[in-house]
Design an enzyme around this catalytic site. Structure first.
Site, PDB file in Angstrom:
ATOM      1  N   ASP A 416       0.870  -1.168   0.000  1.00 53.98           N
ATOM      2  CA  ASP A 416       0.000   0.000   0.000  1.00 53.98           C
ATOM      3  C   ASP A 416       0.915   1.228   0.000  1.00 53.98           C
ATOM      4  O   ASP A 416       2.126   1.102   0.230  1.00 53.98           O
ATOM      5  CB  ASP A 416      -0.899  -0.041   1.230  1.00 53.98           C
ATOM      6  CG  ASP A 416      -1.826   1.159   1.308  1.00 53.98           C
ATOM      7  OD1 ASP A 416      -2.314   1.595   0.247  1.00 53.98           O
ATOM      8  OD2 ASP A 416      -2.055   1.659   2.426  1.00 53.98           O
ATOM      9  N   ASP A 671      -4.907   5.806  -3.731  1.00 52.91           N
ATOM     10  CA  ASP A 671      -4.657   7.202  -4.086  1.00 52.91           C
ATOM     11  C   ASP A 671      -4.600   7.366  -5.610  1.00 52.91           C
ATOM     12  O   ASP A 671      -4.648   6.399  -6.367  1.00 52.91           O
ATOM     13  CB  ASP A 671      -3.341   7.644  -3.448  1.00 52.91           C
ATOM     14  CG  ASP A 671      -3.214   9.156  -3.367  1.00 52.91           C
ATOM     15  OD1 ASP A 671      -4.147   9.842  -3.806  1.00 52.91           O
ATOM     16  OD2 ASP A 671      -2.187   9.630  -2.855  1.00 52.91           O
ATOM     17  N   ASN A 806      -8.621  -0.767   4.413  1.00 49.42           N
ATOM     18  CA  ASN A 806      -8.753  -1.038   2.983  1.00 49.42           C
ATOM     19  C   ASN A 806      -7.870  -2.196   2.519  1.00 49.42           C
ATOM     20  O   ASN A 806      -8.070  -2.734   1.432  1.00 49.42           O
ATOM     21  CB  ASN A 806      -8.387   0.214   2.174  1.00 49.42           C
ATOM     22  CG  ASN A 806      -9.304   1.374   2.480  1.00 49.42           C
ATOM     23  OD1 ASN A 806     -10.341   1.196   3.116  1.00 49.42           O
ATOM     24  ND2 ASN A 806      -8.935   2.557   2.050  1.00 49.42           N
TER      25      ASN A 806
END
Length: 849
Positions: A416, A671, A806
């Site tokens: 991530d 993002d 997430n």
């Protein structure tokens, strides 16, 4: 015979019992996903009467037959002739659930206790003799015992004695370690407490104290501060701030609010902001005005809760197919065949030379003990135990020892971005306002924002104030503090003689002190109350709030008053720029939106879009019945919030270490894709002097655009064939191609990047290309899991490293999932880093190798 029944329990059942139809059986033989068999007794309760209010039933008739398999209760249905899990009928509308706020009568609670069982998450711990029999009964240990017997008879006393001694030490260590882990799990599960329970008696509601293990779905209890939630609850009144780190690994507090009084069906997945999950801790309470406590409805208990499912997956993990197990089985079968052939040959040869039967038997059997290594289980047990010990010394926790053998074989390391490769916190850089379809002057100080933009910055968040400190997502905290506004709880206004009566019991915000902002004679223009909040949804990539200014009219402060012909409110929205753009009107979007956003993203900034909408409702209650998707349309785009997210100091060196070990590093982030590419360049996921091609959707197909157009030459040589445009590797690159296969196969330095929305189209049409992608941007949690599972299906050994909610799906799906979380959240993934650093990935690989 005992060994056979231990190894093949289904044979034991077939020997003792006769197979009959399910409705006449007194036990069932169940085969689990891990191919293990278990005989489970059917429990019968006579004279049971069905009542629809108890949940989802299927013609129970007069008797209740149920089984308890792996801590889960299953009810038999005569109509479908199968077993199913009973579920409380929580899919009622919010109004119907509010009607159950009086609680249950005594007789109903008794029947529901039988139906759903006690509210306990029990971790079964076998006794030491049971564990010893289970371990020693394994075929490997039985063969080891056989080998040692042969060696003793053949006078190999020292070697056989050494093997037995080491086996005893190994068994002792294995049993100790297993039991200690189970005791730790039991301590983590244990949250027994006494609760205030509300029960119906006639037309009255009584309150009494009961133990949390006695709770059943349908009960109504009081929620208190510092309470560890004992089951899944639905808030009927008041507001709570809870810590969900046990379930998600994130320590950021979450605000939970009351279910509104509307005819909308409750959904556990859609209405998480109204649900208190088992295992979470209450930090702060805000009772509903006019009441002194917060009430909640019990909807799930025991192993059916979110916490129960989590521990159930630890006790009974999803079976993984390890190449090691397959290869070792093939190896042993070959060696057994060789041993049998050699044993027969040796017996014949020894007999030909006139040796006695005893010598022939010992020497022939000795060949078997040499061919098949009897010390193999000892080696495996000791190596696993030592590996766990080494990991613990490195502050890496493990909840799935079988995955240890995989850690040293990782070929794809996924990460991530925010909080993993970059710092947890973000720094406010600026806000770029937009007015009438054009960007205006950039503001370095958010306190200088005015009008609708100021209101969005001050209200579009999910913050709470605890002991004078703001708690919530770091981005929200930074943004709100920069505006200079303050946050107040509704009951504070009562001290000023104002009754806000907000149905959702949300916050009051103002730029001034509360006493000045809500002075009865002069309501401040900044005084704003939050009427309803739509939580941030990763799949939607946005959050929004409905707010109302209080300065217009004191009469409008009464939210319950629906006598007005129209009700004015404002919708403030914050989310990914791409999503905000798609929801905003065309005339409010600046013509250079894409260029500005791409420039910010290429420089590595974290960018959020801001939008606003004036709402004129026919009545206040319409706001709660209106669909979110209906409200969040035709927005007025207000600008971009620009934040800086710094790279962690160790990120680049760790990625370089992985590259040196021939391990591909991949970024999977929620993002912006271009921000991800910039960070990937800075941390060496994308090497220097490498061209990046980004997947773009155009006319229903996926094309690839170069991110480095300035380095290209227009006179590229291109050939067409079979519906594809191919680039000759010997010529210059084009800025746009359809199939990048030849680029990847050539010696040119090229990497690929894909947005989350194109993952599924590529999986359907060009799946192999996803193996070459270095950066995935704007991915949802489901897409992260999908990417990890696809890489695993292609034969790669995949690790996933993340820090937030997430990432949970991907962390659990990967061969090696490393959660950067606190020790209490170590159950989120098979491995967790107490140090919260990606440096534990190479440590994990190194120690396991």
């Amino acid at each position: 015979l005992l060994l056979v029944t231990l190894w093949f329990p289904f044979l034991f059942t077939y020997c003792r019992k006769v197979k009959v139809p399910l409705n006449k059986a007194d036990s069932v033989l169940i085969k689990g996903l891990d191919n293990s068999w278990e005989e489970v007794k059917i429990q019968k309760i006579p004279n049971w009467t069905e009542e629809k209010t108890y949940g989802s039933f299927r013609n129970l008739e007069s008797d209740l037959n149920f089984i308890i398999y792996r801590n889960m209760r299953f009810i038999y249905s005569n109509r479908t002739n199968d077993f199913y899990r009973p579920e409380f009928n929580a899919c009622l509308t919010f109004n119907a659930l509010h009607d159950q706020s009086r609680g249950l009568i005594f007789e109903e609670r008794q029947k529901r206790t039988i139906l759903y069982g006690p509210n306990l998450i029990q971790i079964p711990i076998k006794s030491i003799p049971e564990m010893l029999i289970s371990e020693v009964g394994h075929p490997f240990y039985i063969f080891q015992l056989f080998s040692c017997t042969v060696w003793f008879l053949d006078n190999y006393f020292y070697y056989a004695g050494t093997i037995i001694l080491l086996s005893i030490i190994s068994l002792t260590w294995s049993i100790y370690f297993t039991r200690s882990n189970l005791f730790k799990l039991r301590d983590m599960v244990r949250d027994d407490c006494s609760v205030n329970l509300y029960g119906a008696r006639g037309s009255e509601t009584e309150q009494f104290i009961c133990h949390s293990s006695e709770l059943v779905p349908g009960d109504v209890i009081e929620v208190t501060t510092d309470m560890n939630i004992p089951c899944d609850l639905l808030l009927l009144s008041g507001q709570c701030v809870v810590n969900e780190s046990m379930l998600t690994g994130e320590s950021t507090p979450v605000i939970k609010s009351t279910i509104p009084r509307v005819d909308v069906a409750y959904s556990a997945s859609l209405h998480k902001r109204h649900t208190l999950f088992s295992g979470t801790r209450v930090i702060q309470l805000s009772p509903q005005q006019g009441t002194s406590c917060v009430r909640a409805l019990v909807i799930k208990t025991g192993f059916t809760t979110a916490k129960g499912h989590l521990f159930h997956s630890i006790l009974f993990p999803k079976p993984l197919k390890f190449d090691f197990d397959r290869d070792s089985t093939i190896f042993l079968l070959i060696m057994i065949f060789v041993a049998i052939v050699t044993c027969i040959y040796s017996a014949i040869d020894l007999d030909r030379y006139g040796f006695g039967a005893k010598v022939i038997a010992l020497k022939s059997l000795d060949i078997i003990t040499v061919t098949v290594p009897p010390a193999l289980p000892l080696v495996l047990t000791v190596s696993t135990s030592m590996a766990l010990s080494r990991l613990h010394s490195q502050r890496i926790l493990c909840t799935s020892p079988p995955r240890i053998n995989l850690a040293g074989k990782i070929t794809k390391a996924c990460f991530d971005k925010t909080g993993t490769l970059t710092e947890d916190y973000l720094t406010i850089s600026s806000v770029l306002p937009a007015h009438e379809g054009s960007f205006t002057e950039e503001l370095q100080n958010l306190a200088n924002a005015r009008g609708s933009l100021e209101k969005v910055l001050a209200t579009a968040h999910n913050l709470a104030k605890i002991s004078g400190d703001f708690v919530g997502h770091p981005v929200d905290v930074q943004m709100f503090k920069a505006t200079g506004w303050d946050l107040h709880r509704p009951y504070e206004a009562e001290t000023l003689g104002l009754n806000l009566q907000t149905t959702s019991h949300e916050s009051v915000l103002s730029k001034e002190t509360l006493s000045y902002a809500l002075h009865p004679q002069r309501i401040s223009t900044s005084a704003t109350r939050v009427l309803k909040r739509f939580e941030f949804e990763p799949a939607l990539q946005r959050m929004s709030v409905i707010v109302q200014s209080l300065h217009e009219s004191v009469d409008m402060i009464d939210f319950e008053d629906s006598s007005h012909d129209s009700f004015l409110a404002q919708l403030c929205v914050k989310g990914s720029p791409e999503v905000i753009r798609s929801l905003s009107t065309t005339d409010s979007i600046p013509s250079d939106f894409d260029e500005i956003l791409r420039n910010y993203s290429r420089e590595g900034f974290y960018v959020l879009g801001l939008a606003y909408k004036q709402i004129r409702a026919s009545s206040p209650t319409w706001l709660f019945s209106a669909d979110r998707m209906t409200l969040e349309t035709d927005l007025q785009f207000l600008g971009l919030l620009v934040l800086e997210n710094k790279l962690k100091p160790e990120s680049e060196s760790i990625i370089n270490q992985l590259h040196q070990a021939d391990i591909d590093a991949i970024m999977i982030t929620g993002d912006n894709l271009y921000t991800g590419i910039c960070v990937a360049r800075r941390c060496a996921i994308i090497p220097e002097n490498t061209s990046v091609y980004v997947a773009v959707e155009e006319q229903g197909r996926v094309v690839w655009e170069s991110l480095d157009i300035t380095t290209e030459v227009a006179s590229a040589e291109v050939t067409e064939g079979e519906g594809e445009i191919r680039v000759n590797p010997q010529t210059f690159l084009r800025s746009r191609i359809v199939d990048p296969t030849e680029l990847l196969e050539s010696e040119l330095n090229v990497e690929l990047a894909v947005p989350g929305k194109l993952v599924e189209p590529l999986l359907a049409n060009s799946p192999k290309i996803l193996e070459k992608v270095k950066v995935f941007g704007r991915t949802t949690p489901d897409q992260k899991t999908m990417i990890v599972e696809y890489l695993m299906s292609r034969g790669h050994m995949v690790s996933m490293c993340g820090d937030g909610t997430n990432d949970c799906g991907a962390l659990k799906a990967a061969h090696i999932g490393l959660a950067l979380s606190d020790a209490e959240a170590s159950i989120v993934a098979p491995f967790s880093s107490v140090s919260k650093t990606i440096a534990d990935i190479p440590r994990l690989i190194q120690k396991m190798r």
